[in-house]
Scaffold this active site. Structure first.
Site, PDB file in Angstrom:
ATOM      1  N   CYS A 251     -32.311  -5.055   8.920  1.00 22.78           N
ATOM      2  CA  CYS A 251     -32.517  -6.461   8.517  1.00 22.78           C
ATOM      3  C   CYS A 251     -31.662  -7.445   9.325  1.00 22.78           C
ATOM      4  O   CYS A 251     -31.766  -8.663   9.147  1.00 22.78           O
ATOM      5  CB  CYS A 251     -32.211  -6.627   7.024  1.00 22.78           C
ATOM      6  SG  CYS A 251     -30.453  -6.600   6.642  1.00 22.78           S
TER       7      CYS A 251
ATOM      8  N   ASN B 135      -8.886   6.690  -3.518  1.00 24.98           N
ATOM      9  CA  ASN B 135      -8.702   6.657  -2.068  1.00 24.98           C
ATOM     10  C   ASN B 135     -10.045   6.550  -1.359  1.00 24.98           C
ATOM     11  O   ASN B 135     -11.061   7.057  -1.843  1.00 24.98           O
ATOM     12  CB  ASN B 135      -7.967   7.918  -1.588  1.00 24.98           C
ATOM     13  CG  ASN B 135      -6.590   8.044  -2.211  1.00 24.98           C
ATOM     14  OD1 ASN B 135      -6.047   7.046  -2.702  1.00 24.98           O
ATOM     15  ND2 ASN B 135      -6.049   9.240  -2.247  1.00 24.98           N
TER      16      ASN B 135
ATOM     17  N   CYS C   8     -25.144  -1.657   4.891  1.00 20.31           N
ATOM     18  CA  CYS C   8     -25.642  -3.005   5.172  1.00 20.31           C
ATOM     19  C   CYS C   8     -25.070  -3.950   4.112  1.00 20.31           C
ATOM     20  O   CYS C   8     -25.131  -3.658   2.913  1.00 20.31           O
ATOM     21  CB  CYS C   8     -27.179  -3.034   5.119  1.00 20.31           C
ATOM     22  SG  CYS C   8     -27.823  -4.711   5.264  1.00 20.31           S
TER      23      CYS C   8
ATOM     24  N   ALA D  30       3.317  14.960  -4.096  1.00 18.34           N
ATOM     25  CA  ALA D  30       2.104  15.728  -4.390  1.00 18.34           C
ATOM     26  C   ALA D  30       2.092  17.036  -3.604  1.00 18.34           C
ATOM     27  O   ALA D  30       1.692  18.079  -4.138  1.00 18.34           O
ATOM     28  CB  ALA D  30       0.875  14.886  -4.041  1.00 18.34           C
TER      29      ALA D  30
ATOM     30  N   CYS E 218     -27.141  -4.701  10.937  1.00 18.58           N
ATOM     31  CA  CYS E 218     -28.048  -3.722  10.338  1.00 18.58           C
ATOM     32  C   CYS E 218     -29.309  -3.591  11.197  1.00 18.58           C
ATOM     33  O   CYS E 218     -29.974  -4.613  11.470  1.00 18.58           O
ATOM     34  CB  CYS E 218     -28.430  -4.170   8.928  1.00 18.58           C
ATOM     35  SG  CYS E 218     -29.686  -3.119   8.159  1.00 18.58           S
TER      36      CYS E 218
ATOM     37  N   GLY F 124      -0.054  10.448  -7.523  1.00 18.24           N
ATOM     38  CA  GLY F 124       0.111   9.548  -6.384  1.00 18.24           C
ATOM     39  C   GLY F 124      -0.537   8.191  -6.558  1.00 18.24           C
ATOM     40  O   GLY F 124      -1.089   7.634  -5.612  1.00 18.24           O
TER      41      GLY F 124
ATOM     42  N   SER G 114       0.070   4.210  -8.413  1.00 19.84           N
ATOM     43  CA  SER G 114       1.028   3.304  -9.082  1.00 19.84           C
ATOM     44  C   SER G 114       0.532   2.908 -10.458  1.00 19.84           C
ATOM     45  O   SER G 114       1.225   2.224 -11.206  1.00 19.84           O
ATOM     46  CB  SER G 114       1.242   2.057  -8.208  1.00 19.84           C
ATOM     47  OG  SER G 114      -0.030   1.437  -7.980  1.00 19.84           O
TER      48      SER G 114
ATOM     49  N   HIS H  49     -13.600   3.929  -5.288  1.00 20.42           N
ATOM     50  CA  HIS H  49     -13.504   2.756  -4.416  1.00 20.42           C
ATOM     51  C   HIS H  49     -14.253   2.949  -3.109  1.00 20.42           C
ATOM     52  O   HIS H  49     -14.021   2.205  -2.142  1.00 20.42           O
ATOM     53  CB  HIS H  49     -12.021   2.442  -4.140  1.00 20.42           C
ATOM     54  CG  HIS H  49     -11.275   2.044  -5.374  1.00 20.42           C
ATOM     55  ND1 HIS H  49      -9.898   2.000  -5.445  1.00 20.42           N
ATOM     56  CD2 HIS H  49     -11.710   1.690  -6.606  1.00 20.42           C
ATOM     57  CE1 HIS H  49      -9.534   1.618  -6.668  1.00 20.42           C
ATOM     58  NE2 HIS H  49     -10.608   1.430  -7.391  1.00 20.42           N
TER      59      HIS H  49
HETATM   60  N1  APR Z   1       3.243  12.124  -3.503  1.00 16.22           N
HETATM   61  C1  APR Z   1       2.864  11.529  -4.672  1.00 16.22           C
HETATM   62  N2  APR Z   1       2.936  10.194  -4.884  1.00 16.22           N
HETATM   63  C2  APR Z   1       3.425   9.433  -3.880  1.00 16.22           C
HETATM   64  C3  APR Z   1       3.844   9.974  -2.642  1.00 16.22           C
HETATM   65  C4  APR Z   1       3.731  11.372  -2.479  1.00 16.22           C
HETATM   66  N3  APR Z   1       4.113  11.970  -1.339  1.00 16.22           N
HETATM   67  N4  APR Z   1       4.273   8.947  -1.853  1.00 16.22           N
HETATM   68  C5  APR Z   1       4.124   7.810  -2.574  1.00 16.22           C
HETATM   69  N5  APR Z   1       3.631   8.103  -3.794  1.00 16.22           N
HETATM   70  C6  APR Z   1       3.293   7.190  -4.891  1.00 16.22           C
HETATM   71  C7  APR Z   1       4.069   5.907  -4.908  1.00 16.22           C
HETATM   72  O1  APR Z   1       5.274   6.073  -5.648  1.00 16.22           O
HETATM   73  C8  APR Z   1       3.101   4.977  -5.651  1.00 16.22           C
HETATM   74  O2  APR Z   1       3.313   5.044  -7.058  1.00 16.22           O
HETATM   75  O3  APR Z   1       1.958   6.817  -4.693  1.00 16.22           O
HETATM   76  C9  APR Z   1       1.732   5.569  -5.338  1.00 16.22           C
HETATM   77  C10 APR Z   1       0.909   4.702  -4.405  1.00 16.22           C
HETATM   78  O4  APR Z   1       0.637   3.518  -5.105  1.00 16.22           O
HETATM   79  P1  APR Z   1      -0.247   2.379  -4.403  1.00 16.22           P
HETATM   80  O5  APR Z   1       0.228   2.147  -3.029  1.00 16.22           O
HETATM   81  O6  APR Z   1      -0.308   1.242  -5.395  1.00 16.22           O
HETATM   82  O7  APR Z   1      -1.687   3.029  -4.256  1.00 16.22           O
HETATM   83  P2  APR Z   1      -2.747   3.279  -5.381  1.00 16.22           P
HETATM   84  O8  APR Z   1      -2.114   3.552  -6.711  1.00 16.22           O
HETATM   85  O9  APR Z   1      -3.696   4.281  -4.869  1.00 16.22           O
HETATM   86  O10 APR Z   1      -3.499   1.867  -5.462  1.00 16.22           O
HETATM   87  C11 APR Z   1      -4.611   1.826  -6.326  1.00 16.22           C
HETATM   88  O11 APR Z   1      -5.115  -0.395  -5.644  1.00 16.22           O
HETATM   89  O12 APR Z   1      -4.720  -1.507  -3.786  1.00 16.22           O
HETATM   90  C12 APR Z   1      -5.756  -1.047  -4.571  1.00 16.22           C
HETATM   91  O13 APR Z   1      -7.901  -0.242  -4.118  1.00 16.22           O
HETATM   92  C13 APR Z   1      -6.570  -0.062  -3.818  1.00 16.22           C
HETATM   93  O14 APR Z   1      -7.161   2.198  -4.400  1.00 16.22           O
HETATM   94  C14 APR Z   1      -6.091   1.273  -4.356  1.00 16.22           C
HETATM   95  C15 APR Z   1      -5.642   0.910  -5.750  1.00 16.22           C
END
Ligand code: APR
Length: 243
Positions: free
Chosen positions: A149, A102, A127, A230, A146, A186, A188, A119
């Protein structure tokens, strides 16, 4: 959320705990997850199209304004019970590593220290040429320039296709390889190299716990899969640890 007795025991005996969080932990603070539809003005833009160096070169003002919108959204939000449970967890276990995908900075605002930000962090600006963090700048242009520069400033985040900060990735990988309990919360589990960290922990013999309302590609590999939010599961875990 009911925590299985053997998981509570494993948590109580854990010496080194590593946690990987994704946007799901900030969902209960009101920040849309990455793959949720953007709301309002930005709903016609796909984050994966805007969060790129190419987009910044082609439409610097649009990309800068999108991040300003996200920054204002983040500044209006507060850490939730899930974030706060991780602050308690950090105090309760001998060795703790918090790795996040995040960019909202909410773990730091909640009180965790030494957060490994794979990330970057949307609240920091750098910059685009020198890469240095810039704290003071004239806000008379979008993007501002910046003061050193004259190059356009950009958010201090990793865009799609960009390298993750090597030091952060090394620290995260080391934490995954040496922990005895790994929590994936939390996320994917779709985006590498972050999504590879739980696999590294598994390969090193750690117990893997996933917290997510939905199944992910990681679910089948987890020793425990807490199918919930979470904000519910993490406080329950901390209570079970302290019991
Ligand atoms: N508690 C826990 N998990 C949750 C909740 C919650 N309240 N609400 C949603 N989720 C889960 C969803 O089911 C999903 O699996 O959080 C996950 C969010 O997934 P993404 O939206 O894909 O986010 P993330 O996994 O952080 O993405 C990873 O991908 O897009 C790039 O750089 C970006 O950091 C990001 C990375």
């Amino acid at each position: 959320m009911n925590i299985p007795g053997d998981l509570a025991e494993t948590l109580r005996n854990a010496q080194r705990v590593a946690v990987l969080t994704g946007s799901g932990i900030s969902a209960e603070s009101g920040i849309p997850t990455f793959r949720e539809a953007q709301t309002g003005l930005w709903e016609r833009y796909d984050p994966q199209q805007l969060a790129t160096l190419e987009a910044f070169h082609q439409a610097p003002e649009l990309v800068w304004n999108w991040y300003e919108w996200r920054r204002e959204l983040v500044e209006r939000t507060e850490p939730n019970a899930g974030h706060l449970a991780l602050v308690e967890l950090e105090d309760l276990v001998p060795d703790f590593a918090l790795i996040t995908q995040n960019v909202d900075g909410l773990h730091g605002r909640a009180g965790n220290i030494g957060v490994i930000e794979l990330h970057g962090n949307i609240t920091r600006t750098k910059c685009s040429m020198e890469g240095e963090i810039v704290e003071e700048y004239e806000e008379d242009a979008s993007p501002p320039v910046c003061p050193n520069c004259g190059a356009p400033l950009r958010p201090d985040v990793v865009w799609f296709g960009e390298m993750l900060p090597p030091a952060a990735m090394e620290t995260a990988s080391n934490a995954a390889r040496t922990c005895d309990l790994f929590l994936s919360v939390g996320t994917s589990s779709l985006v590498y190299p972050a999504a590879g960290l739980p696999r590294e922990a598994l390969a090193s013999g750690a117990t893997l716990v996933e917290i997510n309302p939905d199944e992910t590609p990681l679910t089948a590999y987890a020793h425990y899969s807490l199918r919930g939010k979470a904000g519910d599961c993490l406080p329950s875990l901390v209570s079970a640890l302290s019991a």
